[in-house]
Design a protein around this motif. Sequence first.
Motif, PDB file in Angstrom:
ATOM      1  N   LEU A 120      -2.824   0.292  45.956  1.00 44.26           N
ATOM      2  CA  LEU A 120      -1.414   0.160  45.567  1.00 44.26           C
ATOM      3  C   LEU A 120      -1.276  -0.200  44.094  1.00 44.26           C
ATOM      4  CD1 LEU A 120       0.100  -1.681  48.655  1.00 44.26           C
ATOM      5  CD2 LEU A 120       0.385   0.705  48.004  1.00 44.26           C
ATOM      6  N   GLU A 121      -2.154  -1.076  43.607  1.00 48.25           N
ATOM      7  CA  GLU A 121      -2.111  -1.465  42.200  1.00 48.25           C
ATOM      8  C   GLU A 121      -2.372  -0.262  41.292  1.00 48.25           C
ATOM      9  OE1 GLU A 121      -4.482  -4.458  39.177  1.00 48.25           O
ATOM     10  OE2 GLU A 121      -4.397  -4.950  41.312  1.00 48.25           O
ATOM     11  N   ALA A 122      -3.340   0.566  41.661  1.00 45.10           N
ATOM     12  CA  ALA A 122      -3.647   1.761  40.868  1.00 45.10           C
ATOM     13  C   ALA A 122      -2.481   2.744  40.868  1.00 45.10           C
ATOM     14  CB  ALA A 122      -4.905   2.433  41.412  1.00 45.10           C
ATOM     15  N   ILE A 123      -1.846   2.928  42.016  1.00 46.93           N
ATOM     16  CA  ILE A 123      -0.709   3.852  42.116  1.00 46.93           C
ATOM     17  C   ILE A 123       0.454   3.356  41.263  1.00 46.93           C
ATOM     18  CG2 ILE A 123       1.064   4.732  43.690  1.00 46.93           C
ATOM     19  CD1 ILE A 123      -1.122   4.820  45.866  1.00 46.93           C
ATOM     20  N   LEU A 124       0.794   2.071  41.395  1.00 46.58           N
ATOM     21  CA  LEU A 124       1.909   1.524  40.623  1.00 46.58           C
ATOM     22  C   LEU A 124       1.616   1.532  39.131  1.00 46.58           C
ATOM     23  CD1 LEU A 124       2.954  -1.429  42.945  1.00 46.58           C
ATOM     24  CD2 LEU A 124       4.137   0.743  42.613  1.00 46.58           C
ATOM     25  N   SER A 125       0.379   1.267  38.742  1.00 49.69           N
ATOM     26  CA  SER A 125       0.001   1.307  37.337  1.00 49.69           C
ATOM     27  C   SER A 125       0.172   2.721  36.780  1.00 49.69           C
ATOM     28  CB  SER A 125      -1.443   0.854  37.187  1.00 49.69           C
ATOM     29  OG  SER A 125      -1.854   0.989  35.859  1.00 49.69           O
ATOM     30  N   ASN A 126      -0.225   3.710  37.555  1.00 48.76           N
ATOM     31  CA  ASN A 126      -0.085   5.105  37.147  1.00 48.76           C
ATOM     32  C   ASN A 126       1.390   5.469  36.968  1.00 48.76           C
ATOM     33  OD1 ASN A 126      -0.460   7.801  36.634  1.00 48.76           O
ATOM     34  ND2 ASN A 126      -1.506   8.252  38.541  1.00 48.76           N
ATOM     35  N   ILE A 127       2.238   5.028  37.882  1.00 45.31           N
ATOM     36  CA  ILE A 127       3.673   5.305  37.790  1.00 45.31           C
ATOM     37  C   ILE A 127       4.265   4.671  36.531  1.00 45.31           C
ATOM     38  CG2 ILE A 127       5.917   4.819  38.861  1.00 45.31           C
ATOM     39  CD1 ILE A 127       4.495   5.141  41.589  1.00 45.31           C
ATOM     40  N   LEU A 128       3.894   3.413  36.272  1.00 40.87           N
ATOM     41  CA  LEU A 128       4.399   2.740  35.068  1.00 40.87           C
ATOM     42  C   LEU A 128       3.926   3.429  33.792  1.00 40.87           C
ATOM     43  CD1 LEU A 128       4.083  -1.010  36.090  1.00 40.87           C
ATOM     44  CD2 LEU A 128       6.177   0.301  35.759  1.00 40.87           C
ATOM     45  N   ASP A 129       2.664   3.869  33.757  1.00 39.02           N
ATOM     46  CA  ASP A 129       2.150   4.580  32.585  1.00 39.02           C
ATOM     47  C   ASP A 129       2.944   5.864  32.330  1.00 39.02           C
ATOM     48  OD1 ASP A 129       0.264   2.624  32.223  1.00 39.02           O
ATOM     49  OD2 ASP A 129      -1.405   3.782  33.100  1.00 39.02           O
ATOM     50  N   ARG A 130       3.245   6.604  33.392  1.00 37.71           N
ATOM     51  CA  ARG A 130       4.029   7.839  33.239  1.00 37.71           C
ATOM     52  C   ARG A 130       5.417   7.542  32.703  1.00 37.71           C
ATOM     53  NH1 ARG A 130       3.125  11.101  38.777  1.00 37.71           N
ATOM     54  NH2 ARG A 130       0.903  10.788  38.921  1.00 37.71           N
ATOM     55  N   ARG A 131       6.040   6.491  33.210  1.00 34.95           N
ATOM     56  CA  ARG A 131       7.378   6.122  32.717  1.00 34.95           C
ATOM     57  C   ARG A 131       7.346   5.785  31.231  1.00 34.95           C
ATOM     58  NH1 ARG A 131      10.553   2.353  37.081  1.00 34.95           N
ATOM     59  NH2 ARG A 131      10.996   4.010  38.559  1.00 34.95           N
ATOM     60  N   HIS A 132       6.332   5.021  30.806  1.00 33.89           N
ATOM     61  CA  HIS A 132       6.223   4.656  29.389  1.00 33.89           C
ATOM     62  C   HIS A 132       5.988   5.891  28.523  1.00 33.89           C
ATOM     63  CE1 HIS A 132       6.503   0.417  30.162  1.00 33.89           C
ATOM     64  NE2 HIS A 132       5.391   0.383  30.891  1.00 33.89           N
ATOM     65  N   GLU A 133       5.137   6.812  28.976  1.00 32.33           N
ATOM     66  CA  GLU A 133       4.885   8.044  28.227  1.00 32.33           C
ATOM     67  C   GLU A 133       6.163   8.871  28.097  1.00 32.33           C
ATOM     68  OE1 GLU A 133       1.743  10.125  30.185  1.00 32.33           O
ATOM     69  OE2 GLU A 133       0.252   8.582  29.718  1.00 32.33           O
ATOM     70  N   LYS A 134       6.922   8.972  29.171  1.00 26.42           N
ATOM     71  CA  LYS A 134       8.170   9.740  29.154  1.00 26.42           C
ATOM     72  C   LYS A 134       9.171   9.107  28.188  1.00 26.42           C
ATOM     73  CE  LYS A 134      11.538  11.726  32.332  1.00 26.42           C
ATOM     74  NZ  LYS A 134      11.970  11.829  33.730  1.00 26.42           N
ATOM     75  N   ARG A 135       9.275   7.773  28.216  1.00 31.42           N
ATOM     76  CA  ARG A 135      10.182   7.076  27.307  1.00 31.42           C
ATOM     77  C   ARG A 135       9.768   7.299  25.850  1.00 31.42           C
ATOM     78  NH1 ARG A 135       9.235   1.249  27.524  1.00 31.42           N
ATOM     79  NH2 ARG A 135       7.692   1.904  26.024  1.00 31.42           N
ATOM     80  N   ASP A 136       8.454   7.201  25.585  1.00 26.79           N
ATOM     81  CA  ASP A 136       7.957   7.408  24.227  1.00 26.79           C
ATOM     82  C   ASP A 136       8.222   8.833  23.742  1.00 26.79           C
ATOM     83  OD1 ASP A 136       7.117   4.789  24.310  1.00 26.79           O
ATOM     84  OD2 ASP A 136       4.988   5.288  24.667  1.00 26.79           O
ATOM     85  N   ARG A 137       8.052   9.834  24.617  1.00 25.77           N
ATOM     86  CA  ARG A 137       8.331  11.222  24.230  1.00 25.77           C
ATOM     87  C   ARG A 137       9.803  11.403  23.887  1.00 25.77           C
ATOM     88  NH1 ARG A 137       4.918  12.826  28.628  1.00 25.77           N
ATOM     89  NH2 ARG A 137       6.788  13.175  29.860  1.00 25.77           N
ATOM     90  N   LYS A 138      10.683  10.816  24.698  1.00 24.69           N
ATOM     91  CA  LYS A 138      12.123  10.927  24.421  1.00 24.69           C
ATOM     92  C   LYS A 138      12.476  10.290  23.085  1.00 24.69           C
ATOM     93  CE  LYS A 138      14.132  11.223  29.032  1.00 24.69           C
ATOM     94  NZ  LYS A 138      15.008  10.558  29.995  1.00 24.69           N
ATOM     95  N   GLN A 139      11.891   9.128  22.805  1.00 30.90           N
ATOM     96  CA  GLN A 139      12.167   8.461  21.530  1.00 30.90           C
ATOM     97  C   GLN A 139      11.645   9.284  20.367  1.00 30.90           C
ATOM     98  OE1 GLN A 139      10.446   4.568  22.014  1.00 30.90           O
ATOM     99  NE2 GLN A 139      12.247   3.753  23.091  1.00 30.90           N
ATOM    100  N   ALA A 140      10.475   9.885  20.501  1.00 23.96           N
ATOM    101  CA  ALA A 140       9.910  10.710  19.430  1.00 23.96           C
ATOM    102  C   ALA A 140      10.770  11.944  19.192  1.00 23.96           C
ATOM    103  CB  ALA A 140       8.483  11.120  19.782  1.00 23.96           C
ATOM    104  N   ILE A 141      11.264  12.536  20.254  1.00 30.08           N
ATOM    105  CA  ILE A 141      12.124  13.719  20.106  1.00 30.08           C
ATOM    106  C   ILE A 141      13.416  13.355  19.402  1.00 30.08           C
ATOM    107  CG2 ILE A 141      13.543  15.348  21.422  1.00 30.08           C
ATOM    108  CD1 ILE A 141      11.228  15.480  23.451  1.00 30.08           C
TER     109      ILE A 141
END
Length: 181
Positions: A120-141
Amino acid sequence: MKQDRKLNPPSDIVNVNVPAIIDQQTFDAVRAHMKARNPKTTPPQVVGGPTLLTGLIHCAKCGGAMTIRTGKGGRYRYYTCSTKARQGPTACAGLTVPMEKLDDLVAGHLEERLLQPARLEAILSNILDRRHEKRDRKQAISRNSTNAPPRRSKGSTGFMTQSVERSRHGRCRFQTTYCRA
């Protein structure tokens, strides 16, 4: 056909040519679609039901679907082979299993395998990483779009410029200007 259910003689039969209402390709497509959805050839897919394992378990002896049977006026519920239920014990020697017992075994196994803290920790960590990457891409755009040079439109004698300005609420406003060359 006559009243006595005998076939008419060929001399009494009248052939009439009737034009087709739909083309053969449409007819074949509809026939194939109806055949694919026929419950006699394709079992219905159970999405939700009152039981945990509805449509998921099969008899180990004959491969038939396991269905719910009740005893004592519905007080006890069992999974039993549908072949055995319909045709009797000579058709299949499969077992009848108390529903609660099998449901608890399956749920316990899934819990043991899937709900481990490390998993569960690995799954939730992966989800949080994806959210941060998506937020960073939006900010860069949004940062890059404010510095974008004017673009030329394809197939036009003019060119189009597009400017982006930030409103005081942090939202982007687009303004497009068309110019003739």
